[in-house]
Enzyme design. Structure first.
Site, PDB file in Angstrom:
ATOM      1  N   GLU A  12       0.766  -1.246   0.039  1.00 19.48           N
ATOM      2  CA  GLU A  12      -0.039  -0.027   0.079  1.00 19.48           C
ATOM      3  C   GLU A  12       0.845   1.476   0.058  1.00 19.48           C
ATOM      4  OE1 GLU A  12      -3.961  -1.736   2.419  1.00 19.48           O
ATOM      5  OE2 GLU A  12      -2.172  -0.861   3.541  1.00 19.48           O
ATOM      6  N   GLY A  78     -12.643  -3.278   2.639  1.00 19.65           N
ATOM      7  CA  GLY A  78     -13.757  -4.224   2.068  1.00 19.65           C
ATOM      8  C   GLY A  78     -15.115  -3.559   2.122  1.00 19.65           C
ATOM      9  N   ILE A 152     -13.039  -9.351   7.604  1.00 18.30           N
ATOM     10  CA  ILE A 152     -14.484  -9.823   7.700  1.00 18.30           C
ATOM     11  C   ILE A 152     -14.636 -10.463   6.200  1.00 18.30           C
ATOM     12  CG2 ILE A 152     -17.034  -8.651   7.735  1.00 18.30           C
ATOM     13  CD1 ILE A 152     -15.310  -8.276  10.085  1.00 18.30           C
ATOM     14  N   GLU A 174      -7.404  -0.820  10.405  1.00 18.38           N
ATOM     15  CA  GLU A 174      -6.679   0.232  11.255  1.00 18.38           C
ATOM     16  C   GLU A 174      -7.146   1.543  11.417  1.00 18.38           C
ATOM     17  OE1 GLU A 174      -4.663  -2.951   9.203  1.00 18.38           O
ATOM     18  OE2 GLU A 174      -5.376  -1.343   8.268  1.00 18.38           O
ATOM     19  N   ASP A 197     -12.403  -5.915  -1.948  1.00 20.11           N
ATOM     20  CA  ASP A 197     -13.269  -7.040  -2.033  1.00 20.11           C
ATOM     21  C   ASP A 197     -14.396  -6.609  -1.730  1.00 20.11           C
ATOM     22  OD1 ASP A 197     -13.365  -8.274   1.094  1.00 20.11           O
ATOM     23  OD2 ASP A 197     -11.556  -6.848   0.500  1.00 20.11           O
TER      24      ASP A 197
END
Length: 234
Positions: A12, A78, A152, A174, A197
């Site tokens: 990232e 997500g 998750i 985070e 996702d």
């Protein structure tokens, strides 16, 4: 103007590190910390590691070393809403813990005692981020982001979060700790997260693995554009 940029993982952060002029790297405990300039703006880049404790430590180290005027958290998340596609961007309007529970003492679900129930992102930073013109087909959304120390991916996890926090737009691991630390030190912050996702779909973990690196490029593009705008200050 000093800008602090925090990400959990190397993937990232790499594109930002590659753009640093006069780059210097220091290891601070478990965190990698880079300093330099992007487009003439003094920046610090922190790879804090995954999870809320790592994020809080990394943010505190960043604040102590750089003394930034603002903090940007970049990375992936997500997506919870059906309209979002992998690669789209979420800009945090607010950030909240989804796994904190002190309701026995009169606090709201997701609220840490003696802290706000949610942490409001700085409106100037949010507006800068939402106005960026992306070169890709990705779209930019603004909304509530929630954080917890779990990836998750199961139906049970998704249903439980939606039951308690129906307003959720994206989830990651985070941001709430970065927001809470920024709140404690009175530093403006914003989260810029690209969707890796869609948590309501099966095999979201596989989608994350396949798309994470490519999705992260979109959030990094927003960060680059924001740094350019921050040349003029806030």
């Amino acid at each position: 103007m000093k800008v602090g940029i925090i990400a959990a993982m190397e993937e990232e952060l790499t594109l930002l590190v590659d753009r640093l002029d006069n780059c210097e790297e220091v290891q601070l405990g478990h965190c990698k910390y880079y300093t330099g300039q992007i487009n003439g703006v003094e920046v610090g880049l922190m790879r804090c590691g995954i999870g809320k404790v790592n994020a809080a430590i990394g943010t505190t180290l960043m604040i102590d070393k750089l003394k930034p005027k603002c903090l940007i958290n970049t990375g992936v998340a997500g997506g919870f809403i059906n309209e979002m596609n992998v690669g789209d961007i979420v800009i945090s309007s607010s950030v909240r813990h989804h796994d904190a529970d002190a309701t026995a003492f009169g606090y709201e679900l997701g609220q840490i005692p003696d802290m706000p129930s949610e942490f409001q992102a700085d409106r100037r930073l949010v507006e800068m981020a939402t106005k960026v013109n992306l070169k890709s087909k990705a779209r930019i959304f603004e909304g509530p982001v929630f954080s917890g120390d779990s990836f998750i991916h199961t139906t049970e996890q998704v249903e439980n979060i939606l039951k308690n926090f129906p307003q959720i737009m994206a989830v990651e691991m985070e941001g709430a700790s970065i927001a809470q630390t920024s709140h404690l030190f009175n530093i403006p912050f914003v989260l810029i997260r690209s969707i890796s996702d869609k948590v309501r779909e099966t095999k979201s973990a596989d989608t994350y693995t396949q798309s994470m690196e490519e999705s992260a490029k979109n959030s990094v593009q927003v960060v680059f554009e924001m740094v350019e705008q921050l040349k003029e200050g806030m």
